[in-house]
Design an enzyme around this catalytic site. Structure first.
Site, PDB file in Angstrom:
ATOM      1  N   ASN A   1       0.810  -1.233   0.000  1.00  0.00           N
ATOM      2  CA  ASN A   1       0.000   0.000   0.000  1.00  0.00           C
ATOM      3  C   ASN A   1       0.843   1.284   0.000  1.00  0.00           C
ATOM      4  O   ASN A   1       0.331   2.369   0.242  1.00  0.00           O
ATOM      5  CB  ASN A   1      -0.989   0.004   1.172  1.00  0.00           C
ATOM      6  CG  ASN A   1      -0.270   0.034   2.510  1.00  0.00           C
ATOM      7  OD1 ASN A   1       0.951  -0.142   2.567  1.00  0.00           O
ATOM      8  ND2 ASN A   1      -1.002   0.267   3.579  1.00  0.00           N
TER       9      ASN A   1
ATOM     10  N   ASP B   1       3.118   2.502   2.002  1.00  0.00           N
ATOM     11  CA  ASP B   1       3.516   3.236   3.214  1.00  0.00           C
ATOM     12  C   ASP B   1       4.960   2.931   3.619  1.00  0.00           C
ATOM     13  O   ASP B   1       5.430   3.391   4.655  1.00  0.00           O
ATOM     14  CB  ASP B   1       2.540   2.967   4.375  1.00  0.00           C
ATOM     15  CG  ASP B   1       2.557   1.515   4.818  1.00  0.00           C
ATOM     16  OD1 ASP B   1       3.269   0.685   4.199  1.00  0.00           O
ATOM     17  OD2 ASP B   1       1.848   1.194   5.799  1.00  0.00           O
TER      18      ASP B   1
ATOM     19  N   ASP C   1       3.726  -5.787   4.491  1.00  0.00           N
ATOM     20  CA  ASP C   1       2.449  -6.103   5.124  1.00  0.00           C
ATOM     21  C   ASP C   1       1.982  -7.523   4.813  1.00  0.00           C
ATOM     22  O   ASP C   1       2.590  -8.233   4.004  1.00  0.00           O
ATOM     23  CB  ASP C   1       1.391  -5.070   4.707  1.00  0.00           C
ATOM     24  CG  ASP C   1       1.487  -4.701   3.231  1.00  0.00           C
ATOM     25  OD1 ASP C   1       1.472  -5.639   2.412  1.00  0.00           O
ATOM     26  OD2 ASP C   1       1.613  -3.494   2.902  1.00  0.00           O
TER      27      ASP C   1
ATOM     28  N   ASP D   1       5.700 -15.699  15.935  1.00  0.00           N
ATOM     29  CA  ASP D   1       6.703 -15.494  16.974  1.00  0.00           C
ATOM     30  C   ASP D   1       5.964 -15.412  18.307  1.00  0.00           C
ATOM     31  O   ASP D   1       4.981 -14.693  18.425  1.00  0.00           O
ATOM     32  CB  ASP D   1       7.441 -14.171  16.707  1.00  0.00           C
ATOM     33  CG  ASP D   1       8.927 -14.295  16.902  1.00  0.00           C
ATOM     34  OD1 ASP D   1       9.327 -14.679  18.020  1.00  0.00           O
ATOM     35  OD2 ASP D   1       9.682 -14.000  15.968  1.00  0.00           O
TER      36      ASP D   1
ATOM     37  N   ASP E   1      10.587 -16.897  21.342  1.00  0.00           N
ATOM     38  CA  ASP E   1      11.591 -15.846  21.493  1.00  0.00           C
ATOM     39  C   ASP E   1      12.254 -15.847  22.869  1.00  0.00           C
ATOM     40  O   ASP E   1      11.559 -15.909  23.896  1.00  0.00           O
ATOM     41  CB  ASP E   1      10.885 -14.491  21.300  1.00  0.00           C
ATOM     42  CG  ASP E   1      11.847 -13.325  21.281  1.00  0.00           C
ATOM     43  OD1 ASP E   1      12.640 -13.240  20.331  1.00  0.00           O
ATOM     44  OD2 ASP E   1      11.812 -12.500  22.217  1.00  0.00           O
TER      45      ASP E   1
ATOM     46  N   GLU F   1      14.176 -20.361  20.480  1.00  0.00           N
ATOM     47  CA  GLU F   1      15.401 -19.570  20.408  1.00  0.00           C
ATOM     48  C   GLU F   1      16.076 -19.749  21.755  1.00  0.00           C
ATOM     49  O   GLU F   1      15.753 -19.052  22.721  1.00  0.00           O
ATOM     50  CB  GLU F   1      15.097 -18.092  20.147  1.00  0.00           C
ATOM     51  CG  GLU F   1      16.382 -17.302  19.898  1.00  0.00           C
ATOM     52  CD  GLU F   1      16.283 -15.807  20.172  1.00  0.00           C
ATOM     53  OE1 GLU F   1      17.100 -15.054  19.644  1.00  0.00           O
ATOM     54  OE2 GLU F   1      15.402 -15.392  20.946  1.00  0.00           O
TER      55      GLU F   1
ATOM     56  N   HIS G   1      17.072 -12.487  11.480  1.00  0.00           N
ATOM     57  CA  HIS G   1      16.896 -11.036  11.603  1.00  0.00           C
ATOM     58  C   HIS G   1      17.786 -10.400  12.674  1.00  0.00           C
ATOM     59  O   HIS G   1      17.763  -9.188  12.852  1.00  0.00           O
ATOM     60  CB  HIS G   1      15.428 -10.734  11.912  1.00  0.00           C
ATOM     61  CG  HIS G   1      15.038 -11.239  13.279  1.00  0.00           C
ATOM     62  ND1 HIS G   1      15.024 -12.579  13.608  1.00  0.00           N
ATOM     63  CD2 HIS G   1      14.696 -10.580  14.411  1.00  0.00           C
ATOM     64  CE1 HIS G   1      14.689 -12.707  14.874  1.00  0.00           C
ATOM     65  NE2 HIS G   1      14.482 -11.522  15.391  1.00  0.00           N
ATOM     66  N   ASP G   2      18.518 -11.223  13.426  1.00  0.00           N
ATOM     67  CA  ASP G   2      19.445 -10.698  14.443  1.00  0.00           C
ATOM     68  C   ASP G   2      20.900 -10.832  14.012  1.00  0.00           C
ATOM     69  O   ASP G   2      21.805 -10.396  14.720  1.00  0.00           O
ATOM     70  CB  ASP G   2      19.306 -11.488  15.755  1.00  0.00           C
ATOM     71  CG  ASP G   2      17.975 -11.267  16.447  1.00  0.00           C
ATOM     72  OD1 ASP G   2      17.362 -10.205  16.250  1.00  0.00           O
ATOM     73  OD2 ASP G   2      17.558 -12.166  17.200  1.00  0.00           O
TER      74      ASP G   2
HETATM   75  O1  TEU Z   1      16.582 -12.200  20.575  1.00  0.00           O
HETATM   76  C1  TEU Z   1      17.035 -12.649  21.828  1.00  0.00           C
HETATM   77  C2  TEU Z   1      18.467 -12.479  22.088  1.00  0.00           C
HETATM   78  O2  TEU Z   1      19.014 -13.239  22.850  1.00  0.00           O
HETATM   79  C3  TEU Z   1      19.166 -11.251  21.613  1.00  0.00           C
HETATM   80  O3  TEU Z   1      19.904 -10.757  22.687  1.00  0.00           O
HETATM   81  C4  TEU Z   1      20.097 -11.398  20.490  1.00  0.00           C
HETATM   82  O4  TEU Z   1      21.221 -12.088  20.927  1.00  0.00           O
HETATM   83  C5  TEU Z   1      20.406  -9.997  20.036  1.00  0.00           C
HETATM   84  O5  TEU Z   1      19.416  -9.730  19.063  1.00  0.00           O
HETATM   85  C6  TEU Z   1      21.736  -9.726  19.459  1.00  0.00           C
HETATM   86  O6  TEU Z   1      21.858  -8.349  19.149  1.00  0.00           O
HETATM   87  C7  TEU Z   1      15.200 -12.151  20.415  1.00  0.00           C
HETATM   88  C8  TEU Z   1      14.825 -11.610  19.052  1.00  0.00           C
HETATM   89  O7  TEU Z   1      15.280 -12.489  18.061  1.00  0.00           O
HETATM   90  C9  TEU Z   1      15.339 -10.220  18.906  1.00  0.00           C
HETATM   91  O8  TEU Z   1      15.082  -9.686  17.641  1.00  0.00           O
HETATM   92  C10 TEU Z   1      14.693  -9.373  19.968  1.00  0.00           C
HETATM   93  O9  TEU Z   1      15.258  -8.083  19.950  1.00  0.00           O
HETATM   94  C11 TEU Z   1      14.855  -9.965  21.362  1.00  0.00           C
HETATM   95  O10 TEU Z   1      14.576 -11.359  21.398  1.00  0.00           O
HETATM   96  C12 TEU Z   1      13.901  -9.310  22.324  1.00  0.00           C
HETATM   97  O11 TEU Z   1      12.595  -9.734  22.081  1.00  0.00           O
HETATM   98 CA    CA Z   2       2.436  -1.481   3.814  1.00  0.00          CA
END
Ligand code: TEU
Ligand code: CA
Length: 558
Positions: free
Chosen positions: A23, A25, A29, A98, A200, A257, A329-330
């Site tokens: 959309n 923004d 999404d 999640d 998580d 995790e 994503h981390d």
């Molecule tokens: O990550 C948990 C975690 O242990 C983090 O400390 C990770 O090691 C860190 O992202 C490194 O920079 C989970 C999620 O995957 C993360 O995206 C979240 O920020 C975090 O939990 C809090 O919910």
């Molecule tokens: Ca969007």
């Protein structure tokens, strides 16, 4: 190991904010995800894990949830979520959400009530404690820097606990009423038809209830949270209850995790009767992680990386079906983290892919991995969005690094490397959005994108399709899921090799993980080659020649 319905599947993580915006923004999404279900099906994906899409003030990009029963309007509506689940089901795919229940957002109604009345019902949903003469109760450091204690707004000497950002207050799992709220919510989602959850930061739900301080490990006088985790006993009681009350009755697939457990806890956590179906194999991702901040990390050393992979495969054999990743994503992009920048290309990226996908365990891809997306250079710290990046940058500056050096460590390790928008095509903003993307698009989208790779037979994307089809094939699916794992040729320089074997089949995955040509004197002759990343395979006598990053899968007579 008992055979489970999900063992021969393949999973894919979507970071919704950066996947596809429909959309304009600038924010990905749910509609964007629905639009791409056929793409994912075509890739060979069975499970889709969505990073959080619940209502959130986005202090940690959705990992700060203000309503567990909703969808953030930035992502769409509950009707769209239901449609996503239904459309996925039609294609024989499952959606995994999640589950973020170590903490909520400080904007969750529970926490707002807790602030109004810390002694009341909701005050007991969190950890609110008196300070020591207006100082925090102890010296624990939060994952994102600074004390884990924040003053409760409006009080001089009351503090609440947050292991992550101050906008992420920790939920009090010792309180049965809180646990009941969580089980009710998890069951509500599973009854909607979710296939399961990625769970998580779960190890953190049990605290060291003595609340003792530990020896400081930094100039801030604080100590890392790992100290308290070592002393926090009994997380299993909560996890067993969560499993029995929610996951088991629904036969849900769950992947934890899980950091900071010992080898002898592996089976307890994810064995046949574990708390979770699976857990991520993070060991090899920690290669070079010395110290707590990114500027202290060292580039991946091949031998150490290989040893970590093997150690993990060996210690989980027959016990635990882990989930294998090269990025999420981390983490930085796998193609940047595990491949020297000057070696990046089809051979190296395809070799890395096969090494990960052909191991024992559930293959997990992260969006963009299938086209070889890389880390992205940001010009200044202001361009970054991620809270952890800001913390690590500050720490680098405080340690005396220049701005350039601090930025360089962010380029290597920032969580935003994996969060730049998905690169769909070579049009403006990589086809991710018609508006302004919430985070910079990696300028390399002109050459690295889905549309271009769909057209090219020899692309990374088409290779991934063949690789996943091979992994899940009628012929070899059982071998990859259940076959034993045995490392091989460890003494030959730059070689990463392993056997997979079961009652009827035996194969060797053999890779020259370097930019130099290499060769291996084979101890046993193979029958035929069943998978390659180069068109030509050269063998002279019993010497297997290998070009840079060449990988072959060879099958033996059995
Ligand atoms: O990550 C948990 C975690 O242990 C983090 O400390 C990770 O090691 C860190 O992202 C490194 O920079 C989970 C999620 O995957 C993360 O995206 C979240 O920020 C975090 O939990 C809090 O919910
Ligand atoms: Ca969007």
């Amino acid at each position: 190991m008992e055979k489970k319905w999900w063992h021969k599947k393949c999973a894919y993580q979507i970071y919704p904010k950066s996947f596809l915006d429909t959309n304009g923004d600038g924010i990905g999404d749910l509609k964007g995800i629905i639009n791409k279900l056929d793409y994912l099906k075509g890739l060979g994906v069975d499970f889709i894990w969505l990073s959080p899409v619940y209502p959130s003030p986005m202090k940690d990009n959705g990992y700060d949830i203000s309503d567990y029963y909703g969808i953030d309007p930035a992502f769409g509506t509950m009707e769209e979520m239901d449609r996503l689940i239904a459309e996925a089901k039609k294609r024989d795919m499952g959606i995994i959400m999640d589950l973020v229940v170590n903490h909520s957002s400080d904007q969750h109604k529970w926490f707002r009530e807790a602030v109004k009345n810390p002694e009341g019902k909701y005050g007991k949903y969190y950890y609110i404690m008196d300070g020591k003469d207006q100082n925090p109760p102890n010296n624990w450091r939060s994952y994102f820097g600074g004390s884990v204690w924040e003053k409760l707004p409006g009080y001089e000497n009351k503090f609440y606990l947050h292991l992550f950002a101050k906008e992420q207050p920790d939920l009090n799992w010792e309180n049965e009423e809180l646990r009941e709220e969580i089980y009710k919510m998890v069951n509500w989602w599973l009854e909607k038809g979710l296939a399961g959850f990625r769970i998580d930061a779960i190890i953190n739900i049990k605290k060291d209830l003595t609340w003792q301080s530990f020896e400081a490990d930094g100039p801030d006088g604080l100590c890392g949270i790992q100290n308290m985790l070592k002393n926090a006993k009994g997380v299993g009681v909560f996890l067993r209850e969560l499993r029995d009350r929610c996951f088991r009755p629904h036969d849900a697939f769950t992947v934890g995790e899980v950091f900071d457990i010992t080898e002898d806890q592996l089976e307890e956590f994810a064995g046949d009767n574990g708390y979770f179906s699976s857990m991520f194999a993070f060991g090899h991702c920690m290669t070079g992680h010395e110290g707590s901040y990114w500027h202290e990390y060292r580039p991946v050393d091949f031998k150490e990386w290989r040893a970590r992979i093997f150690q993990d495969q060996v210690r989980t054999a027959g016990l635990v079906y882990e989930s294998n990743i090269i990025e999420n994503h981390d983490e930085p992009r796998g193609a940047s983290n595990f491949i020297p920048e000057e070696d990046y290309g089809f051979p190296s990226v395809s070799a890395l892919a096969a090494i990960s996908i052909l191991q024992h365990g559930l293959p997990f891809l992260y969006q963009g991995q299938e086209i070889g997306m890389t880390n992205c250079r940001f010009e200044s710290i202001e361009e970054y969005d991620d809270i952890s990046t800001k913390d690590c940058y500050q720490a680098a500056i405080l340690a005396g690094l220049t701005k350039e050096e601090a930025l360089e460590s962010c380029y290597r390790y920032s969580r935003d490397n994996a969060r730049t928008p998905m690169q769909w095509n070579s049009s403006k903003n990589a086809g991710f959005t018609a508006g302004t993307p919430w985070l910079k698009v990696n300028p390399n989208y002109r050459s690295i994108n889905v549309a271009a790779q769909e057209k090219e037979y020899g692309s990374i994307l088409n290779y991934y399709k063949r690789l996943l089809a091979f992994r899940k094939s009628e012929e070899y699916g059982d071998l990859f899921a259940y076959g034993s794992f045995q490392s091989a040729y460890e003494d030959t320089e730059n070689i990463l090799a392993f056997f997979r074997e079961d009652d009827t089949k035996k194969i060797l995955v053999l890779c020259n993980y370097s930019s130099k040509e290499s060769s291996v004197v084979l101890k046993e002759e193979y029958n035929n080659i069943i998978f390659v990343n180069y068109p030509k395979v050269t063998q002279i006598g019993n010497t297997q020649k290998l070009l840079p990053y060449q990988l072959i899968v060879a099958e033996y007579e059995k």
